[in-house]
Design a protein around this motif. Structure first.
Motif, PDB file in Angstrom:
ATOM      1  N   GLY A  11      -9.805  14.003   2.478  1.00 22.25           N
ATOM      2  CA  GLY A  11      -8.797  15.266   2.531  1.00 22.25           C
ATOM      3  C   GLY A  11      -7.747  15.466   1.437  1.00 22.25           C
ATOM      4  N   ARG A  12      -7.456  15.103   0.442  1.00 30.03           N
ATOM      5  CA  ARG A  12      -5.879  14.900  -0.384  1.00 30.03           C
ATOM      6  C   ARG A  12      -5.963  16.129  -1.684  1.00 30.03           C
ATOM      7  N   VAL A  13      -7.246  16.838  -2.238  1.00 31.04           N
ATOM      8  CA  VAL A  13      -7.439  17.784  -2.922  1.00 31.04           C
ATOM      9  C   VAL A  13      -8.417  18.459  -2.551  1.00 31.04           C
ATOM     10  N   THR A  63      -0.367  10.180   4.615  1.00 29.23           N
ATOM     11  CA  THR A  63      -0.129   9.263   3.408  1.00 29.23           C
ATOM     12  C   THR A  63       0.005  10.430   2.200  1.00 29.23           C
ATOM     13  N   GLY A  64       0.773  10.247   1.135  1.00 30.14           N
ATOM     14  CA  GLY A  64       0.370  11.315   0.075  1.00 30.14           C
ATOM     15  C   GLY A  64       1.650  12.360   0.301  1.00 30.14           C
ATOM     16  N   SER A  65       2.254  12.797   1.243  1.00 31.27           N
ATOM     17  CA  SER A  65       2.639  13.595   1.355  1.00 31.27           C
ATOM     18  C   SER A  65       3.719  13.053   0.323  1.00 31.27           C
ATOM     19  N   GLY A  66       4.953  12.171  -0.025  1.00 29.49           N
ATOM     20  CA  GLY A  66       5.774  11.495  -1.284  1.00 29.49           C
ATOM     21  C   GLY A  66       7.033  11.465  -0.015  1.00 29.49           C
ATOM     22  N   LYS A  67       6.468  10.469   0.902  1.00 30.37           N
ATOM     23  CA  LYS A  67       7.564  10.007   1.612  1.00 30.37           C
ATOM     24  C   LYS A  67       8.226   8.616   0.440  1.00 30.37           C
ATOM     25  N   THR A  68       7.133   7.786   0.297  1.00 31.13           N
ATOM     26  CA  THR A  68       7.767   6.599  -0.547  1.00 31.13           C
ATOM     27  C   THR A  68       8.301   6.808  -1.901  1.00 31.13           C
ATOM     28  N   THR A  69       7.329   7.721  -2.881  1.00 36.65           N
ATOM     29  CA  THR A  69       8.234   7.880  -3.661  1.00 36.65           C
ATOM     30  C   THR A  69       9.096   9.145  -4.029  1.00 36.65           C
ATOM     31  N   GLN A  70       9.180   9.722  -2.612  1.00 34.98           N
ATOM     32  CA  GLN A  70       9.977  11.228  -3.130  1.00 34.98           C
ATOM     33  C   GLN A  70      11.327  10.534  -2.367  1.00 34.98           C
TER      34      GLN A  70
HETATM   35  P1  ADP Z   1       2.972   8.901   1.158  1.00 34.11           P
HETATM   36  O1  ADP Z   1       4.650   7.621   0.985  1.00 34.11           O
HETATM   37  O2  ADP Z   1       3.703   9.930   1.682  1.00 34.11           O
HETATM   38  O3  ADP Z   1       2.237   8.058   1.255  1.00 34.11           O
HETATM   39  P2  ADP Z   1       3.593   9.045  -1.993  1.00 34.11           P
HETATM   40  O4  ADP Z   1       5.252   9.141  -2.463  1.00 34.11           O
HETATM   41  O5  ADP Z   1       3.405   7.450  -2.136  1.00 34.11           O
HETATM   42  O6  ADP Z   1       3.706   9.989  -0.807  1.00 34.11           O
HETATM   43  O7  ADP Z   1       2.937   9.377  -3.058  1.00 34.11           O
HETATM   44  C1  ADP Z   1       3.329  10.817  -3.304  1.00 34.11           C
HETATM   45  C2  ADP Z   1       2.144  11.502  -4.119  1.00 34.11           C
HETATM   46  O8  ADP Z   1       2.565  11.026  -5.821  1.00 34.11           O
HETATM   47  C3  ADP Z   1       0.674  11.254  -4.135  1.00 34.11           C
HETATM   48  O9  ADP Z   1      -0.550  12.659  -3.675  1.00 34.11           O
HETATM   49  C4  ADP Z   1      -0.048  11.175  -5.576  1.00 34.11           C
HETATM   50  O10 ADP Z   1       0.220  12.479  -6.234  1.00 34.11           O
HETATM   51  C5  ADP Z   1       1.775  11.104  -6.349  1.00 34.11           C
HETATM   52  N1  ADP Z   1       1.355   9.432  -6.435  1.00 34.11           N
HETATM   53  C6  ADP Z   1       1.435   8.533  -6.260  1.00 34.11           C
HETATM   54  N2  ADP Z   1       1.527   6.879  -6.464  1.00 34.11           N
HETATM   55  C7  ADP Z   1       0.954   7.656  -7.730  1.00 34.11           C
HETATM   56  C8  ADP Z   1       0.614   6.863  -8.803  1.00 34.11           C
HETATM   57  N3  ADP Z   1       1.013   5.316  -8.821  1.00 34.11           N
HETATM   58  N4  ADP Z   1      -0.390   7.696  -9.874  1.00 34.11           N
HETATM   59  C9  ADP Z   1       0.024   9.047  -9.699  1.00 34.11           C
HETATM   60  N5  ADP Z   1       0.463   9.670  -8.779  1.00 34.11           N
HETATM   61  C10 ADP Z   1       1.246   8.621  -8.157  1.00 34.11           C
END
Ligand code: ADP
Ligand code: MG
Length: 702
Positions: A398-400, A77-84
């Motif tokens: 452990g994110r930051v 979680t947080g590695s960027g799958k969903t947003t990237q």
């Molecule tokens: P995953 O889907 O792998 O869990 P995300 O793509 O959701 O990861 O998130 C990747 C990174 O984008 C997060 O670690 C965070 O740094 C940033 N991020 C995601 N959503 C937000 C948000 N709503 N506000 C600020 N930063 C965000």
């Protein structure tokens, strides 16, 4: 009282266990590009994007998607799958020529937040290039939207109108590890669609390692008759990519003795972290709005009592029905010198990312749906989480930088008693909606459907039985025309759909649509804690002898007469946000009804018609007051289950002889929520077959 945690010997940290194998690591990461952004003092969004773990795999991901029909991506979680990943796909041209990239989420709140985040990263207006759709809310522009986030439930509905999902070039089924019922149905259907559309690409992404079984599921896909060795047809064997996380170590602390009250234990743990630990936000996992609210109240009280503490703490709730403005608070950066405490349901476990969390407090519980096909009772109960969930929760610390996780259960319990993975929702839910959807999609042999996890046959049979009694399925288990097809069109529980369809004949569709809209909201009243007396008095002003459904009509009328005023809501202990939502949903339902040829018509106060329409949908939820009951005990007609009227109902303590309820909730007892009085003869009238095999209501009336 402060919680006692076991601290391992001398400083020896317990590090998060490595997950089991079964994952193929793909290709050497392209490391050079990732570090180039670090020379900038401030991280622009662009450079922030490049620092995410998935960035190193950008080329690998695009290559795999190009060459494989299905790509499975596992990453913390947080590695960027969903947003990237959707953005990479768009950059690589997958949205060219009017095609759309879809990314599904099990949760509505996650859909909204990730869509706004991605729109912000791309510097576009939400609803244009990047949009989202959840039930009752469509923020897309068909002419412009290239990346669309949606719940898996909404995508299932789209299959009804476009069986091959032709407008999508890539479909990313995200958070697949959650194994929601809609995700599982979707995976089964996508596997079928892929056979007809070899050019369609699937990405299955998940935070935990179930990659192998997922891969097996897609691999066994039957031989397809397409041009197998044509050079542009992607390979059938799924690719698996594991994105290494950049998570820091998390020290795990267990309680020495089992805790008796996890809410209280949460509060004392948060306070001792705040007193003893350096800066860093705290994320607490509780189970639902009720215990979250209690924890916040206790925390605020205790912090207040000791003024030293209260100064630095910002305590915030996080759950899916939270109003938008409160959600934004949770995601905004913590002011200097302050410590944020976010008290959340398991929504923060994997689907949302909170920055700045260093401490996690894990109650070890979450709310889970359980269904008993024998009694036909579906319950949302507080139940122990799995080891996989516990690891996810800990990982959030452990994110930051290196963090700490406080588990409010013993190590012995974790090791020996916690199950390793959760049970897919499919295997613990009522399947009525699922069955009607599959039927509408023309899938007749439901038991033979290729499921990622087979549903229990008893639950399937129960669902078929209910749909048959509603007149939605015929003797051959096919959708009836028109009722069955119409019911499938309405994105609600088939019982509600049936109620709406019947209201058309009974001439009260206007009223019933209002009731349907209110029933699909958790509650229209403000949460009762601390204002119970005032709330009860307010309810009395609207209360109808017929019960909650008719009371809702009074409330709705009052709200309209007030000019939809927020002050009016405030004065009457009504949740203004919820009422606004009711208006929206009602409008959506009105349009759906219109499509089905139902023009809204009011019965002008004929409550008999309204109650009969409700009965037509909910006859299966009838119950009868026990003859000599002094405490308001009812028995369900269906399974002779012991049930009681919920204290929030206007019929609480009134205890009419015959009632039907909308749903059951169980706390110390089984409570019926949203209750209406009925005449038992209506039940047999509404569903003669259904009551034939039961004790017929008439024969029990003396
Ligand atoms: P995953 O889907 O792998 O869990 P995300 O793509 O959701 O990861 O998130 C990747 C990174 O984008 C997060 O670690 C965070 O740094 C940033 N991020 C995601 N959503 C937000 C948000 N709503 N506000 C600020 N930063 C965000
Ligand atoms: Mg995600």
């Amino acid at each position: 009282m402060s919680q006692q945690f076991w601290k391992p010997g001398s400083e020896k940290p317990r590090i998060l266990e490595d997950e089991e194998g079964g994952v193929v690591f793909f290709g050497p990461p392209l490391s050079s590009a990732a570090s180039s952004s670090s020379r900038f003092g401030y991280a622009s969004i662009g450079s922030q994007r490049q620092r995410l773990p998935v960035y190193k795999y950008r080329t690998a991901i695009l290559y795999l998607v190009e060459t494989h029909a299905t790509t499975i991506i596992v990453g913390e979680t947080g590695s960027g799958k969903t947003t990237q990943i959707p953005q990479y796909l768009k950059e690589a041209g997958w949205a060219d020529g009017g095609r759309v990239i879809a990314c599904t989420q099990p949760r509505r709140l996650a859909v909204q937040t990730v869509a706004s985040r991605v729109a912000e990263e791309m510097d576009v207006k939400l609803g244009e290039e990047v949009g989202y759709t959840i039930r009752f809310e469509d923020v897309t522009n068909p002419a412009a939207t290239m990346i669309k986030f949606l719940t898996d439930g909404v995508l299932l509905r789209e299959i009804m109108n476009d069986p091959l999902l032709t407008k999508y070039s890539v479909i990313m089924v995200d958070e697949a590890h959650e194994r929601s019922i809609s995700t599982d149905i979707l995976l089964g259907l996508l596997k079928k669609i892929q056979r007809r559309r070899p050019e369609l690409r699937l990405i299955i992404s998940s935070a935990t390692i179930e990659a192998k079984s997922m891969s097996d599921f897609f691999q066994t896909s039957k031989k397809h008759r397409g041009p197998e060795d044509h050079e542009f047809v992607p390979r059938k064997v799924p690719a698996i990519l594991s994105v290494e996380g950049r998570g820091f170590n998390v020290h795990i602390h267990y309680v020495v003795e089992p805790v008796s009250d996890y809410v209280q234990a949460t509060v004392s743990t948060v306070l001792s972290i705040h007193e003893q630990e350096p800066a860093g936000d705290i994320l607490v996992f509780l189970t639902g709005q009720d215990d979250i609210d209690t924890a916040i109240r206790l925390l605020t009280e205790e912090a207040h009592a000791s003024r030293k503490i209260s100064s630095g703490l910002i305590v915030l709730p996080l759950y899916s029905s939270l109003p938008r403005a409160d959600q934004d608070l949770v995601f905004s950066p913590t002011p200097r010198g302050k410590r944020k405490v976010v008290i959340s349901t398991n929504i923060a476990e994997t689907s949302l990312t909170l920055e700045g969390v260093v401490y996690v407090v894990d109650s070890g519980f979450s709310k889970q749906q359980f269904y008993n096909p024998i009694s036909d009772i579906e319950n949302l109960v507080v139940a122990p989480i799995s080891k996989a969930s516990a690891r996810q929760r800990a990982g959030r610390a452990g994110r930051v930088r290196p963090g700490k996780c406080y588990r409010l259960y013993t190590e012995e319990y974790f090791v020996n008693e916690m199950s390793s993975v959760g049970i897919p929702e499919m295997q613990r839910s009522k399947l009525v909606s699922c069955v009607i959807q599959l039927k509408a999609l023309g899938i007749d042999n439901i038991l033979g459907f290729d499921w990622p996890a087979s549903p229990p046959p008893e639950a399937m049979i129960r669902a078929l039985e209910v749909l048959y009694s509603l007149g939605v399925l015929d003797d051959d288990a096919k959708l009836t025309s028109p009722v069955g097809f119409q019911a499938a069109e309405i994105p609600l529980d088939p019982m509600i759909s049936k109620m709406i369809l019947s209201s058309n004949q009974l001439g009260c569709s206007d009223e019933i649509i209002t009731i349907a809209a209110i029933l699909s909201i958790q509650s229209i009243w403000v949460s009762g804690r601390g204002v119970q007396k005032e709330l009860d008095e307010a309810k009395l002003r609207f209360a109808a002898a017929e019960g909650d459904h008719v009371t809702f009509l009074n409330v709705y009328k009052g709200f309209l007469q007030s000019g939809k005023s927020s002050q009016w809501c405030h004065k009457n202990y009504m949740n203004y946000q919820a009422m606004k939502k009711v208006i929206e949903i009602r409008e959506q339902l009105r349009r759906t009804a219109l499509r089905l040829g139902i023009v809204l018509k009011s019965c002008e106060g004929d409550m008999l018609a309204v109650r009969k329409a409700v009965t037509a949908g909910f006859f299966a939820n009838a119950s009868r007051l026990e003859a000599f009951s002094h405490n308001g005990m009812y028995k369900t007609v269906r399974g002779s289950q012991e049930v009681y009227i919920h204290p929030s109902s206007v019929l609480f303590r009134v205890n009419p002889k015959w009632v039907i309820y909308h749903s059951l909730v169980s706390t110390d007892r089984q409570y019926m929520r949203n209750v209406m009085t009925v005449d038992p003869s209506w039940l047999t009238e509404a569903a003669p077959h259904f009551f034939q095999h039961q004790r017929t209501p008439d024969s029990i009336v003396h």
